[in-house]
Design an enzyme around this catalytic site. Structure first.
Site, PDB file in Angstrom:
ATOM      1  N   SER A 127     -42.236  19.278   6.975  1.00  0.00           N
ATOM      2  CA  SER A 127     -42.470  20.702   6.717  1.00  0.00           C
ATOM      3  C   SER A 127     -41.843  21.558   7.798  1.00  0.00           C
ATOM      4  O   SER A 127     -41.733  21.141   8.954  1.00  0.00           O
ATOM      5  CB  SER A 127     -43.990  20.950   6.682  1.00  0.00           C
ATOM      6  OG  SER A 127     -44.272  22.332   6.741  1.00  0.00           O
ATOM      7  N   TYR A 152     -52.768  20.482  10.796  1.00  0.00           N
ATOM      8  CA  TYR A 152     -51.915  20.031   9.672  1.00  0.00           C
ATOM      9  C   TYR A 152     -50.476  19.919  10.171  1.00  0.00           C
ATOM     10  O   TYR A 152     -49.817  18.895   9.977  1.00  0.00           O
ATOM     11  CB  TYR A 152     -52.003  21.008   8.495  1.00  0.00           C
ATOM     12  CG  TYR A 152     -50.828  20.867   7.563  1.00  0.00           C
ATOM     13  CD1 TYR A 152     -49.776  21.794   7.603  1.00  0.00           C
ATOM     14  CD2 TYR A 152     -50.727  19.793   6.697  1.00  0.00           C
ATOM     15  CE1 TYR A 152     -48.670  21.637   6.793  1.00  0.00           C
ATOM     16  CE2 TYR A 152     -49.620  19.639   5.878  1.00  0.00           C
ATOM     17  CZ  TYR A 152     -48.594  20.557   5.940  1.00  0.00           C
ATOM     18  OH  TYR A 152     -47.486  20.405   5.136  1.00  0.00           O
ATOM     19  N   LYS A 156     -47.667  16.598  10.759  1.00  0.00           N
ATOM     20  CA  LYS A 156     -46.270  16.491  10.307  1.00  0.00           C
ATOM     21  C   LYS A 156     -45.364  16.174  11.494  1.00  0.00           C
ATOM     22  O   LYS A 156     -44.455  15.351  11.392  1.00  0.00           O
ATOM     23  CB  LYS A 156     -45.823  17.794   9.617  1.00  0.00           C
ATOM     24  CG  LYS A 156     -46.459  18.006   8.248  1.00  0.00           C
ATOM     25  CD  LYS A 156     -46.142  16.862   7.296  1.00  0.00           C
ATOM     26  CE  LYS A 156     -46.791  17.047   5.938  1.00  0.00           C
ATOM     27  NZ  LYS A 156     -46.575  15.872   5.042  1.00  0.00           N
TER      28      LYS A 156
HETATM   29  C1  WQD Z   1     -47.032  32.677   3.223  1.00  0.00           C
HETATM   30  C2  WQD Z   1     -47.116  34.128   3.653  1.00  0.00           C
HETATM   31  C3  WQD Z   1     -49.196  34.744   4.649  1.00  0.00           C
HETATM   32  C4  WQD Z   1     -51.718  34.350   1.123  1.00  0.00           C
HETATM   33  C5  WQD Z   1     -48.083  26.959   4.641  1.00  0.00           C
HETATM   34  C6  WQD Z   1     -47.936  25.741   5.518  1.00  0.00           C
HETATM   35  C7  WQD Z   1     -46.634  25.059   5.174  1.00  0.00           C
HETATM   36  C8  WQD Z   1     -46.648  24.706   3.719  1.00  0.00           C
HETATM   37  C9  WQD Z   1     -46.765  25.980   2.895  1.00  0.00           C
HETATM   38  C10 WQD Z   1     -47.504  22.593   2.947  1.00  0.00           C
HETATM   39  C11 WQD Z   1     -47.797  34.296   5.003  1.00  0.00           C
HETATM   40  C12 WQD Z   1     -48.955  35.511   3.353  1.00  0.00           C
HETATM   41  C13 WQD Z   1     -50.595  34.338   1.933  1.00  0.00           C
HETATM   42  C14 WQD Z   1     -52.381  35.575   0.881  1.00  0.00           C
HETATM   43  C15 WQD Z   1     -50.781  36.709   2.262  1.00  0.00           C
HETATM   44  N1  WQD Z   1     -47.713  23.825   3.416  1.00  0.00           N
HETATM   45  N2  WQD Z   1     -50.141  35.501   2.476  1.00  0.00           N
HETATM   46  N3  WQD Z   1     -51.883  36.712   1.451  1.00  0.00           N
HETATM   47  O1  WQD Z   1     -48.530  29.742   5.769  1.00  0.00           O
HETATM   48  O2  WQD Z   1     -46.063  30.104   5.205  1.00  0.00           O
HETATM   49  O3  WQD Z   1     -47.061  27.853   4.943  1.00  0.00           O
HETATM   50  O4  WQD Z   1     -48.002  26.596   3.281  1.00  0.00           O
HETATM   51  O5  WQD Z   1     -46.490  22.015   2.744  1.00  0.00           O
HETATM   52  O6  WQD Z   1     -46.516  23.883   5.930  1.00  0.00           O
HETATM   53  O7  WQD Z   1     -47.894  26.158   6.852  1.00  0.00           O
HETATM   54  O8  WQD Z   1     -47.681  29.635   3.385  1.00  0.00           O
HETATM   55  O9  WQD Z   1     -48.261  30.711   1.275  1.00  0.00           O
HETATM   56  O10 WQD Z   1     -50.095  30.386   3.031  1.00  0.00           O
HETATM   57  O11 WQD Z   1     -48.331  32.104   3.397  1.00  0.00           O
HETATM   58  O12 WQD Z   1     -50.366  37.751   2.777  1.00  0.00           O
HETATM   59  O13 WQD Z   1     -53.415  35.649   0.155  1.00  0.00           O
HETATM   60  O14 WQD Z   1     -47.919  34.821   2.704  1.00  0.00           O
HETATM   61  O15 WQD Z   1     -49.757  35.604   5.636  1.00  0.00           O
HETATM   62  O16 WQD Z   1     -47.157  35.340   5.711  1.00  0.00           O
HETATM   63  P1  WQD Z   1     -47.337  29.428   4.931  1.00  0.00           P
HETATM   64  P2  WQD Z   1     -48.671  30.690   2.715  1.00  0.00           P
END
Ligand code: WQD
Length: 353
Positions: A127, A152, A156
């Site tokens: 990741s 998490y 990785k």
């Molecule tokens: C993306 C952006 C949030 C929800 C994580 C893991 C990564 C992978 C994918 C597994 C961020 C914003 C989100 C919401 C928001 N996991 N957001 N409101 O954190 O980039 O990655 O998931 O493989 O390893 O770290 O993904 O989709 O949670 O967030 O504003 O209700 O969307 O703040 O900026 P992230 P995410």
């Protein structure tokens, strides 16, 4: 060489899409998934898409004897693709030992079997989280790994380092680490897709569940970042493009084209898009207005990250075929599909709130 591939986590979101791509590219697949965080209904979707029955071993990879028995029963496996792991960032902060045990013990058992049964090829689901908050973007495979933002992410990073050491000690093994950016979207058939166990954490399922009314309103976690519109920047990669990268990685290993026996590839679209742009893309593509508000920043969020994907393009011959509009339209079609399904078929153990 045989084209038999063992896929751990085959009932999962990326695992199920990869099963489809592997089958469509002539591979014989075996799935291992204990359905702790997935539903067997996903394999039914894979079977509908491919017209093939999928053999799944409902085994916990933390049980070595049961894991080893799968390899004993299936000689001549050409490669293993290891997806099986817990992946909820927030949960990992609350329960780090659960993550260290599940994600690392299962990986160790898989590597022990690869060693004992002399499996020649191994593809590991890594990741972009290994980059932490990068100093410069886009990140290349040479961008140094930084302090993981969560347990998490640490699993990785540890997984990558364990496989690097394992490959260094086993010259007959060839491994590839695929660093995913943000997987999203669903297969065009809407027969498989992302199924969050409880309230989703990831942006795209939160968008589609808000659109369909399961979630009252979406909160954008911060719009005061130093980005073009103040919201975070991410690299959204369509799950089918991500799936195909696994097939190409396996082809590359089986054809013996690799330069050394442990290589890393960024699998991202190569485009940075903000959270607000994702929301607007959903609204424009589907015509559905989203109820969202701006809220406080989410601790641990990386401000901006997206991939330099030149290496995967040049070496694996991979390139993303889907854009953010395909991601949002396919995710929306999937959300509508599962809305009408009987819960036992597709929704995981716990009801969505
Ligand atoms: C993306 C952006 C949030 C929800 C994580 C893991 C990564 C992978 C994918 C597994 C961020 C914003 C989100 C919401 C928001 N996991 N957001 N409101 O954190 O980039 O990655 O998931 O493989 O390893 O770290 O993904 O989709 O949670 O967030 O504003 O209700 O969307 O703040 O900026 P992230 P995410």
């Amino acid at each position: 060489m045989s084209k038999k591939v063992l896929v751990t986590g085959g009932s999962g979101y990326i695992g199920s899409h990869t099963l489809v791509d592997l089958i469509e590219n002539g591979y014989e697949v075996i799935s291992v998934d204990n359905n702790a965080r997935s539903t067997i209904g996903m394999l039914e979707g894979v079977e509908k898409i491919t017209g093939q029955k999928i053999k799944n071993y409902k085994v916990d990879l933390c049980n070595f004897e049961e894991t080893r028995a799968i390899f004993e029963e299936n000689p001549a496996i050409a490669g293993v693709i290891h997806f099986a792991a817990y992946k909820a960032v927030g949960e990992s902060v609350e329960q780090p030992l659960l993550y260290f045990h599940n994600n690392m013990q299962s990986l160790i058992h898989v590597m022990q079997c690869i060693e004992e049964f002399k499996i020649p090829n191994f593809v590991f689901s890594s990741s972009c989280t290994v980059y932490g908050n990068p100093d410069a973007i886009p990140v290349t495979e040479e961008t140094p790994r930084k302090q993981a933002e969560s347990p998490y992410g640490l699993t990785k990073q540890m997984g990558e380092q364990m496989i690097e050491a394992f490959a260094a000690a086993n010259k007959d093994l060839s491994a590839i680490l695929l660093r995913y950016f943000n997987p999203a979207g669903a297969h065009a058939s809407a027969l498989i897709g992302e199924l969050p166990i409880d309230r989703p954490q990831n942006l795209t399922p939160v968008i589609t569940q808000t659109a369909i009314g399961k979630i009252e309103k979406l909160t954008v976690f911060g719009n005061d970042y130093t980005t073009r519109d103040g919201s975070c920047i991410r690299d959204m990669i369509h799950v089918c493009d991500l799936a195909h990268a696994h097939t190409l990685a396996l082809n590359y290993l089986i054809q013996g084209k690799h330069q050394n026996n442990c290589e890393v590839f960024n699998i991202g679209s190569g485009d940075g898009i903000t959270v607000l742009e994702c929301i607007h893309a959903f609204e424009a593509t589907t015509g559905v207005k989203l109820n969202y508000v701006i809220g406080p920043r989410r601790p641990g969020d990386v401000i901006a990250i997206y991939a330099n994907n030149d290496k995967a393009k040049k070496v694996l011959g991979w390139s993303p075929q889907h854009d953010i509009n395909d991601i949002m339209s396919s995710a929306w079609k999937w959300e509508q599909y599962i809305q009408d399904l009987p819960t036992h078929l597709h929704l995981p153990n716990k009801r969505l709130n």
